[in-house]
Design a protein around this motif. Sequence first.
Motif, PDB file in Angstrom:
ATOM      1  N   VAL B  13       0.853  -1.184   0.000  1.00 17.01           N
ATOM      2  CA  VAL B  13       0.000   0.000   0.000  1.00 17.01           C
ATOM      3  C   VAL B  13       0.892   1.238   0.000  1.00 17.01           C
ATOM      4  O   VAL B  13       1.972   1.231   0.609  1.00 17.01           O
ATOM      5  CB  VAL B  13      -0.899  -0.005   1.255  1.00 17.01           C
ATOM      6  CG1 VAL B  13      -1.636   1.293   1.409  1.00 17.01           C
ATOM      7  CG2 VAL B  13      -1.869  -1.157   1.209  1.00 17.01           C
ATOM      8  N   GLN B  14       0.429   2.293  -0.638  1.00 17.33           N
ATOM      9  CA  GLN B  14       1.159   3.559  -0.604  1.00 17.33           C
ATOM     10  C   GLN B  14       0.927   4.255   0.737  1.00 17.33           C
ATOM     11  O   GLN B  14      -0.171   4.198   1.315  1.00 17.33           O
ATOM     12  CB  GLN B  14       0.687   4.482  -1.719  1.00 17.33           C
ATOM     13  CG  GLN B  14       1.186   4.143  -3.101  1.00 17.33           C
ATOM     14  CD  GLN B  14       2.700   4.264  -3.232  1.00 17.33           C
ATOM     15  OE1 GLN B  14       3.349   3.383  -3.776  1.00 17.33           O
ATOM     16  NE2 GLN B  14       3.263   5.360  -2.725  1.00 17.33           N
ATOM     17  N   GLU B  15       1.969   4.916   1.213  1.00 19.14           N
ATOM     18  CA  GLU B  15       1.860   5.713   2.429  1.00 19.14           C
ATOM     19  C   GLU B  15       0.699   6.697   2.308  1.00 19.14           C
ATOM     20  O   GLU B  15       0.500   7.328   1.271  1.00 19.14           O
ATOM     21  CB  GLU B  15       3.168   6.467   2.662  1.00 19.14           C
ATOM     22  CG  GLU B  15       3.177   7.336   3.906  1.00 19.14           C
ATOM     23  CD  GLU B  15       4.505   8.055   4.116  1.00 19.14           C
ATOM     24  OE1 GLU B  15       5.400   7.923   3.243  1.00 19.14           O
ATOM     25  OE2 GLU B  15       4.666   8.722   5.158  1.00 19.14           O
ATOM     26  N   GLY B  16      -0.093   6.786   3.393  1.00 17.71           N
ATOM     27  CA  GLY B  16      -1.214   7.712   3.414  1.00 17.71           C
ATOM     28  C   GLY B  16      -2.534   7.105   2.959  1.00 17.71           C
ATOM     29  O   GLY B  16      -3.598   7.645   3.253  1.00 17.71           O
ATOM     30  N   ARG B  17      -2.449   5.962   2.257  1.00 10.76           N
ATOM     31  CA  ARG B  17      -3.672   5.316   1.787  1.00 10.76           C
ATOM     32  C   ARG B  17      -4.179   4.343   2.838  1.00 10.76           C
ATOM     33  O   ARG B  17      -3.556   4.123   3.874  1.00 10.76           O
ATOM     34  CB  ARG B  17      -3.400   4.588   0.470  1.00 10.76           C
ATOM     35  CG  ARG B  17      -2.782   5.438  -0.611  1.00 10.76           C
ATOM     36  CD  ARG B  17      -3.709   6.549  -1.059  1.00 10.76           C
ATOM     37  NE  ARG B  17      -4.823   6.042  -1.838  1.00 10.76           N
ATOM     38  CZ  ARG B  17      -4.812   5.959  -3.167  1.00 10.76           C
ATOM     39  NH1 ARG B  17      -3.737   6.299  -3.868  1.00 10.76           N
ATOM     40  NH2 ARG B  17      -5.880   5.519  -3.809  1.00 10.76           N
ATOM     41  N   ILE B  18      -5.321   3.719   2.569  1.00  4.68           N
ATOM     42  CA  ILE B  18      -5.908   2.754   3.493  1.00  4.68           C
ATOM     43  C   ILE B  18      -5.340   1.356   3.241  1.00  4.68           C
ATOM     44  O   ILE B  18      -5.154   0.950   2.087  1.00  4.68           O
ATOM     45  CB  ILE B  18      -7.449   2.739   3.374  1.00  4.68           C
ATOM     46  CG1 ILE B  18      -8.066   1.809   4.417  1.00  4.68           C
ATOM     47  CG2 ILE B  18      -7.877   2.334   1.964  1.00  4.68           C
ATOM     48  CD1 ILE B  18      -9.593   1.916   4.494  1.00  4.68           C
TER      49      ILE B  18
END
Lengths: 114, 115
Positions: B13-18
């Motif tokens: 997952v990308q940082e900041g996403r869920i």
Amino acid sequence: DAGITQSPRHKVTETGTPVTLRCHQTENHRYMYWYRQDPGHGLRLIHYSYGVKDTDKGEVSDGYSVSRSKTEDFLLTLESATSSQTSVYFCAISGGSGATAKQYFGPGTRLTVT
Amino acid sequence: DQQVKQNSPSLSVQEGRISILNCDYTNSMFDYFLWYKKYPAEGPTFLISISSIKDKNEDGRFTVFLNKSAKHLSLHIVPSQPGDSAVYFCAASARISGSARQLTFGSGTQLTVLP
């Protein structure tokens, strides 16, 4: 963090030798557990204790025995180690005041049987 | 047969996403469900739990949802941070003797949060 220590942290032993792992807690919790962790299986319960001298078998108890002579110590013994017992072993505790389903885990012992 | 299953061995997952981690169980006797986080060479650390009589529990960035009819639970992490990268274990609890409880674990999901 709960006060749980395990010793040794790493051990290499030969097939057929006896091995004892120690779990020590400073929380005065009633319940203590031994689990093993293997790839693809998560953690599985080996034995548990519900008080001094009171122990019972878990899901994967064959080849293992345990003893608890003091509240703070729970020993796991492999009477004659086999290669299938190569694993990471975790001790857990639960059951302080306000007992819940939560268990607290020690840092683990990595055992290799050659 | 595994009573607790985590079908995704890994998730990026990308940082900041869920981040959404899923878990399925089969035994109706389980009455608590827990999520543990594990870093290499350390023991599992408790993250969050939920009683079977609830359908949601929140603690900061972490929320656990329970769907009893589907025998399914999920852990949501919002926003995801690089420090969340670890193996996440789902565990289900049932009484075994007196007040002693057995935790039945799933096989874990490796979460990687990309900066």
